[in-house]
Design an enzyme around this catalytic site. Structure first.
Site, PDB file in Angstrom:
ATOM      1  CE  LYS A 217      -3.655   1.941   2.866  1.00 52.18           C
ATOM      2  NZ  LYS A 217      -4.801   1.842   3.633  1.00 52.18           N
ATOM      3  CD  GLU A 223       9.380  -5.519   7.264  1.00 48.35           C
ATOM      4  OE1 GLU A 223       8.926  -4.562   6.746  1.00 48.35           O
ATOM      5  OE2 GLU A 223       9.448  -5.948   8.746  1.00 48.35           O
ATOM      6  N   GLY A 279      -5.278  -2.249   4.869  1.00 47.63           N
ATOM      7  CA  GLY A 279      -4.371  -3.219   4.775  1.00 47.63           C
ATOM      8  C   GLY A 279      -4.938  -4.369   4.946  1.00 47.63           C
ATOM      9  NE  ARG A 280      -6.467  -4.044  11.166  1.00 43.76           N
ATOM     10  CZ  ARG A 280      -5.915  -2.542  10.906  1.00 43.76           C
ATOM     11  NH1 ARG A 280      -4.510  -2.153  10.528  1.00 43.76           N
ATOM     12  NH2 ARG A 280      -6.206  -1.353  11.553  1.00 43.76           N
ATOM     13  CD  GLU A 365      -1.930  -4.516  11.158  1.00 45.52           C
ATOM     14  OE1 GLU A 365      -0.631  -4.405  11.986  1.00 45.52           O
ATOM     15  OE2 GLU A 365      -2.232  -4.208  10.284  1.00 45.52           O
ATOM     16  CG  HIS A 396      -3.526 -35.864  17.347  1.00 41.92           C
ATOM     17  ND1 HIS A 396      -3.512 -36.497  17.860  1.00 41.92           N
ATOM     18  CD2 HIS A 396      -3.750 -35.157  16.740  1.00 41.92           C
ATOM     19  CE1 HIS A 396      -4.389 -37.249  17.162  1.00 41.92           C
ATOM     20  NE2 HIS A 396      -5.245 -36.569  16.899  1.00 41.92           N
ATOM     21  CE  LYS A 524       6.169  -0.755   9.810  1.00 41.06           C
ATOM     22  NZ  LYS A 524       4.973   0.000   9.096  1.00 41.06           N
TER      23      LYS A 524
HETATM   24  O1  F6P Z   1       3.201  -3.212   9.649  1.00 41.57           O
HETATM   25  C1  F6P Z   1       1.431  -2.750   9.984  1.00 41.57           C
HETATM   26  C2  F6P Z   1       1.483  -2.467   8.014  1.00 41.57           C
HETATM   27  O2  F6P Z   1       1.285  -1.438   8.430  1.00 41.57           O
HETATM   28  C3  F6P Z   1       0.223  -3.418   8.097  1.00 41.57           C
HETATM   29  O3  F6P Z   1      -1.087  -3.209   8.341  1.00 41.57           O
HETATM   30  C4  F6P Z   1      -0.162  -3.412   6.631  1.00 41.57           C
HETATM   31  O4  F6P Z   1      -0.192  -4.423   6.123  1.00 41.57           O
HETATM   32  C5  F6P Z   1       1.446  -3.953   6.301  1.00 41.57           C
HETATM   33  O5  F6P Z   1       1.941  -3.083   7.789  1.00 41.57           O
HETATM   34  C6  F6P Z   1       2.215  -3.729   4.647  1.00 41.57           C
HETATM   35  O6  F6P Z   1       2.261  -2.088   4.476  1.00 41.57           O
HETATM   36  P1  F6P Z   1       2.731  -2.210   2.684  1.00 41.57           P
HETATM   37  O7  F6P Z   1       1.663  -2.845   2.257  1.00 41.57           O
HETATM   38  O8  F6P Z   1       2.319  -0.483   2.934  1.00 41.57           O
HETATM   39  O9  F6P Z   1       3.574  -2.723   2.444  1.00 41.57           O
END
Ligand code: F6P
Length: 566
Positions: A217, A223, A279-280, A365, A396, A524
């Site tokens: 987004k 990452e 995002g979620r 979240e 199990h 972060k």
């Molecule tokens: O770290 C949390 C977050 O902001 C989430 O809410 C989101 O889904 C994820 O990181 C990834 O964010 P982006 O789509 O901006 O890379």
């Protein structure tokens, strides 16, 4: 801090009535409620064309449900629902509307943000996704060297990974939805900044036949950007070293066009979404592109239609028959009145094995908050810990604690009548467990029963006395059963949207903002600073770690001292 004269949630009439009522019910056994009411199952379940939601194995009576519904009405839930659907800026800390429901709205107009219709834009992106996924799936889209695409690698994390990855896993077995089999596309997901993730997913792939989706987004997430750069380097190196290959092998899904351009992705290959999609909650947007590529656009549309069917159910059904509202209220009942810290989500279907992981982000979240909308710290519990594993594996592993542990953990059992894959009598065996576990959790086994059985089996009285308490099950442990008629894109959309709306409903009642996520920021920022310090130390220079506590500084120094220079 803002102040308000509004009474705190625990001081409201509905909350107090529930507190009082919990005392009346604390010793009541669900088995007795079933014995007293032969129609309990009918009264405490809801059926829709997609599923049966059975909540009769809960520590509730008709009065409990009435009081819980009163709590929802005191929170003005119907007005809150309308505010969400109509695009009000209910995410007040980010000053944004919350319109994931618009993403599955089949209408062409009628939802506005700041006076502007959003649905035409939604449908334009859907059409672009359709054209693109059709071209890739049919082999019309060619890579740099003219070969069709065989593997799609989605690079994203959090909401840009968990929903699509879970859905692709769930629907891989659908007809026409095979990934990597029968000539279908192999769709993979990379999320972790640990290079092992990307390396493992790229193993054996031919860059000439690989397409990357960079899903972010913000297009700033550490990452995702790290993995995206490494993927680009791998591709360019594999295709003769020219950057021109990027245009045929990289597409992006983002709200941040400037950053996408900077990265070097052709603006034509960008799938847009909007700041009013959290995002979620974004699997329904272009973030769902890997889903469309894996299962085909027609199936993706069915997924949206299923979610839209749930949206209508949520918006139009009275609280007492409204599945997500009931799920939310039951969750609050245990979280706030029985002091339950967590709930377990237990899909009895291997295809849904990523559902708990997806739900952890969706729920935790969203509702892991402790400041209410008046800016006050809450003086009650909010979002629970969500965890789970597919059945029967969980049986199990951790079910011992569910049955005999000292904690009360409500469970959601999710089952499917007609599974996507049939093998002999596997499904009947799986479902026998799906039915047995909630029953055992509720019925338990008394000490007298255990002793009698042991003695009947020839165990001596002394040994039976000793064993009986260990082999006793208190029972009276609550669960919901969500039984889908089949696992299809439609029913899965319906199920996911039910949890989304459950989370929303709880947020409304707890008076928190379910749509921001400030809590993830601090870590972060610290990581960014520490990365710089790590690099200084690894160059053999001295870094100033005084700003850190002794533990953090010690760990960083140990890492730098023992890191091999590879
Ligand atoms: O770290 C949390 C977050 O902001 C989430 O809410 C989101 O889904 C994820 O990181 C990834 O964010 P982006 O789509 O901006 O890379």
């Amino acid at each position: 801090m803002a102040t308000s004269s509004r009474s705190r949630l625990p001081d409201t009439p509905a909350w107090k009535a529930l507190k009082e009522h919990q005392r009346e019910l604390a010793a009541v056994r669900m088995s007795d409620l079933f014995a007293a009411d032969p129609r309990r199952f009918e009264s405490f379940s809801v059926e829709t064309p997609e599923m049966l939601f059975d909540y009769s194995k809960n520590r509730v009576t008709a009065k409990t449900m009435r009081l819980l519904v009163e709590l929802a009405m005191e929170a003005e839930l119907p007005a809150a629902i309308e505010a969400m659907f109509s695009g009000e800026r209910i995410n007040w800390t980010e000053d944004r509307a919350v319109l994931h429901t618009a993403l599955r709205n089949p209408a062409r107009e009628g939802v506005r943000v700041e006076g502007r219709e959003v649905l035409p834009g939604v449908h334009a992106v859907l059409e672009k996704m359709e054209r693109f996924s059709d071209r890739v799936r049919s082999g019309e889209w060619r890579g740099q060297s003219g070969k069709p695409i065989r593997t799609v690698v989605n690079i994203g994390i959090g909401g840009s990974d968990l929903g699509p990855a879970m859905i692709v896993e769930a629907l891989r077995g659908e007809s026409g939805a095979r990934a990597g089999a029968d000539g279908g596309l192999d769709v993979r997901f990379v999320s972790n900044v640990d290079g092992g993730d990307l390396a493992a997913k790229l193993e054996g792939l031919d860059p000439a036949e690989t397409l990357f989706i960079i899903a972010s987004k913000t297009f700033t997430t550490l990452e995702t950007m790290t993995n995206a750069r490494s993927a680009r380097a791998w591709l360019v190196a594999g295709l003769g070293g020219s950057d021109t290959a990027v245009a045929k092998h990289f597409v992006a899904v983002s709200t941040n066009h400037a950053r996408v351009r900077e990265f070097g992705i052709d603006p034509q290959n960008v799938f847009e979404f909007w700041d009013w999609v959290g995002g979620r909650y974004s699997a329904w947007s272009a973030i769902g592109l890997p889903i469309a590529l894996a299962i085909g656009f027609a199936s993706f549309k069915e997924l949206l239609a299923g979610a839209w069917a749930m949206d209508r159910h949520f918006r139009e059904t009275p609280a007492s028959r409204n599945i997500p509202v009931l799920m939310a209220l039951l969750g609050i009942w245990y979280n706030n009145f029985f002091d339950c810290d967590s709930y377990a989500v237990l899909p009895y279907l291997q295809a849904l094995h990523r559902f708990p992981a997806y739900l952890q982000q969706a729920d935790m979240e969203s509702n892991g908050k402790s400041v209410d909308r008046d800016g006050r710290r809450v003086n009650y519990q909010t979002g629970p810990v969500v965890w789970g594993e597919p059945g029967t594996n969980g049986q199990h592993a951790f079910f011992q604690l569910l049955h005999q542990g000292s904690k009360l953990i409500p469970c959601d059992f999710i089952g499917v009548v007609n599974p996507p894959r049939v093998l002999g009598d596997h499904h009947e065996k799986l479902m026998a467990n799906f039915f047995a576990q909630p029953e055992a959790l509720m019925a338990g086994r008394s000490e007298v029963e255990v002793r009698t059985e042991l003695e009947a089996a020839g165990v001596s009285r002394e040994r039976a006395e000793m064993l009986a308490p260990h082999r006793t099950f208190d029972g009276n442990r609550p669960s919901n059963s969500l039984l889908l008629r089949a696992l299809t894109p439609h029913s899965l959309g319906f199920l996911i949207a039910a949890y989304e709306h459950k989370i929303f409903t709880q947020g409304v009642i707890w008076r928190i903002n379910s749509f921001d996520q400030w809590g993830v920021e601090l870590g972060k920022v610290l990581a960014q600073k520490i990365l710089e310090e790590e690099l200084v130390l690894l160059r053999g220079e001295e870094a100033d770690l005084n700003g850190h506590d002794g533990s953090t500084a010690g760990l960083i120094r140990f890492f730098a001292a023992h890191r091999r220079g590879d």
